[in-house]
Design an enzyme around this catalytic site. Structure first.
Site, mmCIF file in Angstrom:
data_model
loop_
_atom_site.group_PDB
_atom_site.id
_atom_site.type_symbol
_atom_site.label_atom_id
_atom_site.label_comp_id
_atom_site.label_asym_id
_atom_site.label_seq_id
_atom_site.Cartn_x
_atom_site.Cartn_y
_atom_site.Cartn_z
ATOM 1 N N ARG A 151 20.162 12.303 -95.961
ATOM 2 C CA ARG A 151 20.713 13.658 -95.947
ATOM 3 C C ARG A 151 22.116 13.672 -95.338
ATOM 4 N NH1 ARG A 151 21.579 14.179 -91.293
ATOM 5 N NH2 ARG A 151 22.604 16.166 -91.625
ATOM 6 N N GLY A 152 22.752 14.875 -95.395
ATOM 7 C CA GLY A 152 24.129 15.011 -94.928
ATOM 8 C C GLY A 152 25.046 14.787 -96.131
ATOM 9 N N ARG B 233 20.011 18.059 -105.254
ATOM 10 C CA ARG B 233 20.429 19.092 -104.300
ATOM 11 C C ARG B 233 21.731 19.707 -104.823
ATOM 12 N NH1 ARG B 233 20.142 17.743 -98.065
ATOM 13 N NH2 ARG B 233 19.661 19.974 -98.017
ATOM 14 N N GLN C 224 17.638 19.077 -87.525
ATOM 15 C CA GLN C 224 18.632 18.000 -87.631
ATOM 16 C C GLN C 224 19.465 17.880 -86.357
ATOM 17 O OE1 GLN C 224 17.972 20.226 -89.999
ATOM 18 N NE2 GLN C 224 18.370 19.460 -92.067
ATOM 19 N N ASP D 205 29.294 21.282 -96.364
ATOM 20 C CA ASP D 205 28.743 20.717 -97.600
ATOM 21 C C ASP D 205 29.633 20.995 -98.796
ATOM 22 O OD1 ASP D 205 26.307 20.764 -95.767
ATOM 23 O OD2 ASP D 205 25.621 19.645 -97.532
ATOM 24 N N ASN E 241 27.752 25.423 -95.100
ATOM 25 C CA ASN E 241 27.179 24.429 -94.183
ATOM 26 C C ASN E 241 25.761 24.888 -93.845
ATOM 27 O OD1 ASN E 241 27.493 21.968 -92.617
ATOM 28 N ND2 ASN E 241 27.439 23.240 -90.794
HETATM 29 O O1 MRU Z 1 20.220 19.749 -95.303
HETATM 30 P P1 MRU Z 1 21.098 18.721 -94.671
HETATM 31 O O2 MRU Z 1 20.513 18.114 -93.440
HETATM 32 O O3 MRU Z 1 21.571 17.669 -95.662
HETATM 33 O O4 MRU Z 1 22.386 19.546 -94.225
HETATM 34 C C1 MRU Z 1 23.481 18.866 -93.703
HETATM 35 C C2 MRU Z 1 24.533 19.741 -93.143
HETATM 36 O O5 MRU Z 1 24.489 20.944 -93.244
HETATM 37 C C3 MRU Z 1 25.693 19.054 -92.522
HETATM 38 O O6 MRU Z 1 26.259 19.859 -91.528
HETATM 39 C C4 MRU Z 1 26.731 18.806 -93.609
HETATM 40 O O7 MRU Z 1 26.163 18.071 -94.659
HETATM 41 C C5 MRU Z 1 27.912 18.123 -93.099
HETATM 42 S S1 MRU Z 1 27.577 16.400 -92.890
HETATM 43 C C6 MRU Z 1 28.942 15.618 -92.370
#
Ligand code: MRU
Length: 347
Positions: A50-51, A85, A183, A224, A234
């Site tokens: 993820r991220g 996603r 997270q 994101d 985000n």
């Molecule tokens: O659902 P996730 O855990 O993938 O969401 C991630 C985020 O919202 C992060 O803040 C974003 O991807 C920035 S990562 C450098």
């Protein structure tokens, strides 16, 4: 270049993609081996990986695995990975980068490696640019995880913190726990612990309290997807933090590599927001925490208007929202740049 943080989210080895299972951290530090494109798609969908920047790199290596296997064409493989996603722009950039190499008969593994190196290099540049915003002993609020786990290594929001820490400025991080999947408390706090960076986990609802009491000097989050106007998506809850930061006169920064900028979208309403299953809200692991009759809504992201952003921390420096179109153009990332072909446009 600075010494690397002791965490790497994924790596390619012996014809397979290996990824730390982010669902099991911090209780268990366990890597999964992904040898088929379907497994990569599943890992992205389930947040094993993820991220935004990390799923972009995973998407790139997913294309490599599909190419190796030879069962799917480049379009089918890309469509499978793209369906996982919808919000993170990086995912589409990573997939399309390798797809272009595939379609041109080039070395797809070299393309994926190169893409990963670019992302990591940009995170280092973000760290150097953003560290100038962190004075000795500064207290930084962050939301979700925008560290090494979210970017392969190093981080976006955490990159300036790491640089300031290495430079002896002893930063302190307020870590929003980040409901529903934690997270913040599971991943960001774990990364900071690995390096001995001072921090405290707070429930999401406590952020406003500490902002109001001036116990936060600045906010830094990842993103994101960032539009040309500077509106950005985000993790759900980011919007509230931005509004409360502005209300209290506390600077709010967004750190991101080029792949997060979407040169095809102008405003926040154009960003597709992922809605995930109700189970993530109504239960924790297999334990139901809400009445069996209750339903839930579970948007994974929200969109923060540019007016709440003090500046973006980019690989090219710290820039206010109105400068984004010029910044992207200068770096070859504008609507006619590398990431912008209409055929490859993300949903
Ligand atoms: O659902 P996730 O855990 O993938 O969401 C991630 C985020 O919202 C992060 O803040 C974003 O991807 C920035 S990562 C450098």
């Amino acid at each position: 270049m600075e010494s690397p943080p002791p965490v790497r989210a994924l790596w390619f080895q012996d014809g397979a993609l290996w990824a730390l299972d982010q669902r099991r951290l911090p209780g268990s530090v366990h890597a999964v081996r992904l040898s088929r494109v379907e497994e990569v798609a599943h890992a992205i969908r389930t947040l094993t990986v993820r991220g935004a920047p990390t799923i972009g790199v995973a998407g790139a290596y997913g294309m490599v695995l599909a190419h190796q296997e030879g069962r799917l064409g480049s379009r089918e493989a890309a469509d499978l990975l793209r369906s996982t996603r919808p919000t993170a722009h990086d995912l589409f950039v990573g997939i399309d980068t390798v797809r272009r190499a595939w379609d041109a008969g080039e070395d797809v593994l070299a393309a994926a490696h190169h893409y990963r190196e670019e992302v990591v290099g940009e995170c280092h540049a973000i760290g150097r640019a953003g560290a100038s915003l962190i004075r000795a002993g500064a207290r930084i609020l962050t939301h979700c995880n925008a560290g090494a786990l979210a970017t392969v290594e190093w981080g976006t929001a955490l990159a300036p913190v790491r640089v300031a820490f290495r430079e002896g400025r002893d930063p302190f991080v307020w870590v929003d726990e980040t409901r529903p999947l934690l997270q913040g408390s599971r991943l960001t706090a774990w990364e900071l612990s690995q390096e001995g960076i001072r921090h405290a986990v707070i429930v999401d609802n406590a952020a406003g309290h500490f902002l109001q009491r001036r116990e936060v000097d600045l906010v830094i989050v990842g993103a994101d997807r960032i539009t040309l106007s500077g509106d950005f998506a985000n993790k759900i809850g980011t919007y509230e933090k931005a509004v409360v930061a502005k209300e209290n006169g506390i600077p709010f920064y967004v750190a991101a590599p080029w792949s997060t900028f979407d040169p095809e979208r102008h405003h926040g309403e154009e960003i597709p927001v992922e809605e995930r299953g109700a189970g993530e809200v109504l239960q924790w692991e297999s334990v139901r925490t809400a009445p069996s009759e209750s339903s839930a809504r579970n948007p994974a992201f929200d969109v923060t208007p540019a007016r709440y952003v003090t500046a973006f921390i980019t690989p090219e420096g710290v820039v206010p929202p109105p400068d984004i179109p010029d910044l992207l153009k200068r770096n070859g990332k504008g609507p006619s740049g590398r990431d912008a072909s209409r055929a490859d446009a993300s949903p």
